[in-house]
Write an enzyme that holds these catalytic residues in place. Structure first.
Site, PDB file in Angstrom:
ATOM      1  N   ASN A 251      43.250  66.943  41.476  1.00  0.00           N
ATOM      2  CA  ASN A 251      42.293  67.345  42.571  1.00  0.00           C
ATOM      3  C   ASN A 251      42.867  67.493  44.005  1.00  0.00           C
ATOM      4  OD1 ASN A 251      42.800  64.931  43.271  1.00  0.00           O
ATOM      5  ND2 ASN A 251      40.626  64.283  43.571  1.00  0.00           N
TER       6      ASN A 251
ATOM      7  N   ASP B 299      46.695  61.150  38.906  1.00  0.00           N
ATOM      8  CA  ASP B 299      45.212  60.786  38.550  1.00  0.00           C
ATOM      9  C   ASP B 299      45.292  60.786  37.079  1.00  0.00           C
ATOM     10  OD1 ASP B 299      44.472  63.487  38.238  1.00  0.00           O
ATOM     11  OD2 ASP B 299      44.095  63.355  40.396  1.00  0.00           O
TER      12      ASP B 299
ATOM     13  N   ASP C 279      49.478  48.457  31.561  1.00  0.00           N
ATOM     14  CA  ASP C 279      50.287  47.277  32.180  1.00  0.00           C
ATOM     15  C   ASP C 279      49.507  46.267  32.214  1.00  0.00           C
ATOM     16  OD1 ASP C 279      52.468  46.465  33.755  1.00  0.00           O
ATOM     17  OD2 ASP C 279      52.915  48.393  34.065  1.00  0.00           O
TER      18      ASP C 279
ATOM     19  N   ASP D  51      53.828  42.501  32.694  1.00  0.00           N
ATOM     20  CA  ASP D  51      54.581  42.485  34.072  1.00  0.00           C
ATOM     21  C   ASP D  51      54.967  40.947  34.365  1.00  0.00           C
ATOM     22  OD1 ASP D  51      55.014  43.903  36.651  1.00  0.00           O
ATOM     23  OD2 ASP D  51      53.795  42.154  37.449  1.00  0.00           O
TER      24      ASP D  51
ATOM     25  N   GLU E 172      57.808  42.455  30.276  1.00  0.00           N
ATOM     26  CA  GLU E 172      59.063  42.437  31.405  1.00  0.00           C
ATOM     27  C   GLU E 172      59.420  41.030  31.782  1.00  0.00           C
ATOM     28  OE1 GLU E 172      59.666  44.304  35.765  1.00  0.00           O
ATOM     29  OE2 GLU E 172      58.154  42.908  35.194  1.00  0.00           O
TER      30      GLU E 172
ATOM     31  N   HIS F 218      59.878  52.294  37.185  1.00  0.00           N
ATOM     32  CA  HIS F 218      59.221  52.707  38.454  1.00  0.00           C
ATOM     33  C   HIS F 218      60.035  51.873  39.543  1.00  0.00           C
ATOM     34  CE1 HIS F 218      57.376  49.532  36.786  1.00  0.00           C
ATOM     35  NE2 HIS F 218      56.854  48.934  38.122  1.00  0.00           N
ATOM     36  N   ASP F 219      60.874  50.746  39.121  1.00  0.00           N
ATOM     37  CA  ASP F 219      61.783  49.757  39.922  1.00  0.00           C
ATOM     38  C   ASP F 219      63.109  49.879  40.103  1.00  0.00           C
ATOM     39  OD1 ASP F 219      59.171  48.350  40.109  1.00  0.00           O
ATOM     40  OD2 ASP F 219      59.698  47.234  38.438  1.00  0.00           O
TER      41      ASP F 219
HETATM   42  O1  ISL Z   1      63.342  39.926  39.803  1.00  0.00           O
HETATM   43  C1  ISL Z   1      63.552  40.770  40.630  1.00  0.00           C
HETATM   44  C2  ISL Z   1      64.381  40.670  41.876  1.00  0.00           C
HETATM   45  O2  ISL Z   1      64.673  41.780  42.201  1.00  0.00           O
HETATM   46  C3  ISL Z   1      62.730  42.088  40.291  1.00  0.00           C
HETATM   47  O3  ISL Z   1      63.557  42.809  39.417  1.00  0.00           O
HETATM   48  C4  ISL Z   1      61.344  41.900  40.159  1.00  0.00           C
HETATM   49  O4  ISL Z   1      61.250  40.840  39.195  1.00  0.00           O
HETATM   50  C5  ISL Z   1      60.650  43.066  39.355  1.00  0.00           C
HETATM   51  O5  ISL Z   1      60.940  44.022  40.247  1.00  0.00           O
HETATM   52  C6  ISL Z   1      59.190  42.820  38.698  1.00  0.00           C
HETATM   53  O6  ISL Z   1      58.729  44.027  38.640  1.00  0.00           O
HETATM   54  C7  ISL Z   1      57.564  44.065  38.165  1.00  0.00           C
HETATM   55  O7  ISL Z   1      56.435  43.082  39.097  1.00  0.00           O
HETATM   56  C8  ISL Z   1      56.348  43.266  40.574  1.00  0.00           C
HETATM   57  C9  ISL Z   1      56.187  44.911  40.850  1.00  0.00           C
HETATM   58  O8  ISL Z   1      56.259  45.152  41.969  1.00  0.00           O
HETATM   59  C10 ISL Z   1      57.208  45.824  39.876  1.00  0.00           C
HETATM   60  O9  ISL Z   1      56.740  47.257  40.189  1.00  0.00           O
HETATM   61  C11 ISL Z   1      56.689  45.253  38.461  1.00  0.00           C
HETATM   62  O10 ISL Z   1      57.480  46.410  37.617  1.00  0.00           O
HETATM   63  C12 ISL Z   1      55.219  42.564  40.923  1.00  0.00           C
HETATM   64  O11 ISL Z   1      53.979  42.824  40.238  1.00  0.00           O
HETATM   65 CA    CA Z   2      44.403  63.226  42.812  1.00  0.00          CA
END
Ligand code: ISL
Ligand code: CA
Length: 623
Positions: free
Chosen positions: A104, A110, A179, A275, A333, A404-405
């Protein structure tokens, strides 16, 4: 029972002990041989702190022994055949909704945007999608701070959009996993608001409060404790100041979480990525973290919750009550868990999680994400050999390098654009021909690379921005920015590059985060038209994987293990044999032998004879 009088070799023989020692060695960049050699092996634990320059103190030994002596189980051996399951045959694709496709023009990806790209995902050959959080959230951590588990983030759409998305995914014979962020919620979640304003209600005990803080630090800089005026107490947040840790010790809270998960399963979602799920059980009393471990790991307190005393119990309970009745898939994770812990979390007969993501292959020994260095693929090779040979038939490995991290993998290995195409394909070959379940992160299939962020105003991530502020206390701004740049999670969060039009076809409006000019050359539209592109290669490779089921359940037999830069293995079952050969370096590499059979797929058009070219990767079929 292990004590300070036990010898190092006894600790190393203990599965959990091995995980911890391996982790410490990795962090310090010391070879495993340092522990396996008999002289060291025979040392008693108690002498360790007394050795010259020892970074380990008495407290470290106490912590180690507590961890070792609370785990009484060891994973079973490897004598049974691998049980079949849909998720052992599937290729997953991770979508970061904010950056995938905007429908949009508000510059934010989205749900309707995702729906419009489902055919693209299907054509890539994907079987299941993992969606990063789409729940209502104030976005302090882009949705990982959930305000309402039952509502969709307004920027992403409505619940009708979600239902439509789920139907459309299923109509294409794909699956959808969500997630699940249940280590913490947003401080704006109703539970937290009640916990601080009505401490005597049932919510009063849903979070972790303490009269005095301990020394634990947050992953996003500073103390892990907020002072809460309303209660005159401190509340724990392992992540941002707006992500409050839930108190899993409270049984009512656990049931509340189970009910919420069931609510989504009733809708028909196929499972969850959980997570930081290994952080949910904290050692009772919340003792201070050991200083030397804190220094080594860069965060204080981790040893008291990364493999907490009730973790297995909580997971087993959730599996039995929630996941099994709905036949739901779960991948946890689990930062910091080693192989043996991962086995105990995922072995099929234990009924806890189906799989985990381990992270020890994302940086080479002695490095952390914020170091600027060149990743040596020989380390990835040794890591994969270890997991393939030792993880066992009861457990299924996950195969991934990006999410994404983390910064983009191609950029970590070799930022010379000349190698981008072959390198992206080589990584794909490793990921899609070993035994395990591959998770492809959006953009990886076109070989997206790190972005040219110019200043902190280009960055959005709370982790990067907090760390920058912290670093500025001890270094100048340029140095601090350079450090952030190496590891910023924002590299993976710039918009998906769909075409060469303005904003890369991601949106008609200005995206929420910047993008550099790379999309002009690297985008989906161009790559779909180019037979030689990384995208086309991924399509062919995924198709090949489905055709040769030996990749799912067959044996992995490594050869030339000691040969640097050469990565070669067979995949074998009763019906067929594949041979995979790769050059892990940017120089030519002499072949161990010329393969027999036919070349099914390669990142070089013509075969050469006696040597492999830079990052060459080929799959052969033997008769
Ligand atoms: O443990 C760490 C030290 O750097 C990181 O790897 C961390 O544990 C990891 O990034 C956790 O990630 C997940 O939980 C976070 C969120 O910001 C991340 O995007 C997600 O993937 C908190 O919810
Ligand atoms: Ca949008």
């Amino acid at each position: 029972m292990l004590t300070k009088k036990s010898r190092i070799k006894d600790v190393y023989a203990n599965p959990i002990g091995r995980d911890i020692i391996d982790r410490v060695l990795l962090q310090m960049n010391i070879s495993k041989k340092a522990v396996t050699n008999p002289i060291v092996g025979n040392l008693k634990l108690k002498v360790l702190p007394k050795l010259p320059k020892s970074q380990l103190d008495e407290g470290f030994l106490d912590t180690l022994l507590t961890l070792l002596n609370t785990e009484h189980e060891a994973a079973k051996g490897n004598d049974e055949a691998i049980l079949k399951a849909w998720w052992k045959e599937a290729v997953f694709y991770q979508i970061y909704p904010r950056s995938f496709k905007d429908s949009n023009g508000d510059g934010i990806g989205d749900l309707q945007g995702i729906i419009s790209k489902l055919d693209y995902i299907k054509e890539l050959g994907i079987d299941a999608i993992w969606l990063s959080p789409i729940y209502d959230s104030p976005n302090d951590d882009n949705g990982y701070d959930i305000r309402d588990y039952h509502k969709i983030m307004a920027e992403f759409g409505t619940m009708e959009d979600f239902d439509r998305l789920l139907t459309e995914v299923h109509n294409r014979d794909m699956r959808l996993i969500m997630d699940l962020v249940v280590n913490h919620t947003s401080d704006e979640h109703m539970w937290y608001q009640k916990a601080i304003h009505e401490p005597d209600s049932k919510y009063g005990d849903y979070y972790i409060f303490k009269d005095q803080p301990n020394n634990w630090t947050s992953f996003f800089s500073g103390s892990a404790w907020n002072y809460v005026e309303e209660r005159g107490q401190y509340a724990l947040h392992l992540f941002s100041k707006k992500q409050m840790d839930l108190n899993w010790e409270n049984e009512t809270l656990r049931h509340e979480i189970h009910d919420m998960v069931k609510w989504w399963l009733e809708k028909g979602v196929d499972g969850f990525r959980l997570d930081v799920i290994n952080y949910i059980s904290k050692r009772s009393g919340l003792p201070d973290g050991n200083e030397s471990i804190g220094k080594l790991m860069e965060y204080h307190g981790v040893e008291h919750y990364f493999y907490g005393p009730r973790l297995h119990e909580y997971l087993h309970d959730m599996k039995e009550k929630v996941f099994i009745p709905y036949n739901a898939f779960s991948v946890g994770e689990t930062p910091g868990t080693g192989m043996e812990m991962s086995k105990l979390l995922t072995a099929d007969y234990r009924k806890e999680l189906d799989m985990v993501f381990s992270f020890d292959h994302l940086e080479t020994p002695g490095h952390t994400r914020f170091d600027d260095y060149q990743y040596d693929l020989n380390y990835l090779k040794s890591y994969m050999i270890n997991w393939m040979e030792n993880y066992g038939n009861h457990c299924q490995p996950s195969l991934f390098y990006e999410n994404h991290d983390n910064p983009r993998m191609i950029s970590k290995i070799n930022s010379d654009r000349h190698y981008r195409n072959v390198l992206g394909k080589l990584l794909a070959v490793i990921q899609l021909t070993l035994r395990g379940t591959p998770f492809i992160y959006q953009g990886q299939e076109i070989g997206m690379i790190n972005q040219n962020f110019r200043s902190t105003s280009d960055l959005r991530d709370v982790e990067s921005l907090n760390l920058y502020d912290e670093l500025c206390n001890t270094m100048n701004k340029e140095e601090a920015f350079a450090k952030i740049l190496a590891g910023s999670r924002d590299h993976a969060r710039t918009p998906m590059q769909w075409n060469n039009q303005q904003y890369a076809g991601f949106s008609t409006g200005k995206p929420w985060i910047m993008m550099d000019e790379d999309y002009k050359n690297c985008n989906v539209e161009a790559q779909l038209q180019d037979e030689n592109s990384i995208l086309r290669f991924f399509q062919k490779l995924i198709a090949l994987r489905k055709e040769h089921r030996v990749i799912y359940y067959g044996e992995v037999l490594f050869i030339n293990q000691k040969e640097k830069d050469l990565f070669t293995y067979y995949r074998k079952d009763g019906t067929e044999t594949l041979y995979i050969e790769m050059n892990l370096s940017s120089s030519n590499k002499k072949r161990a032998k010329y393969p027999e059979g036919i070349r099914l797929l390669s990142n070089y058009a013509e075969d050469s004879s006696s040597f492999l070219r830079p990052y060459e990767a080929s799959i052969w079929k033997y008769n």
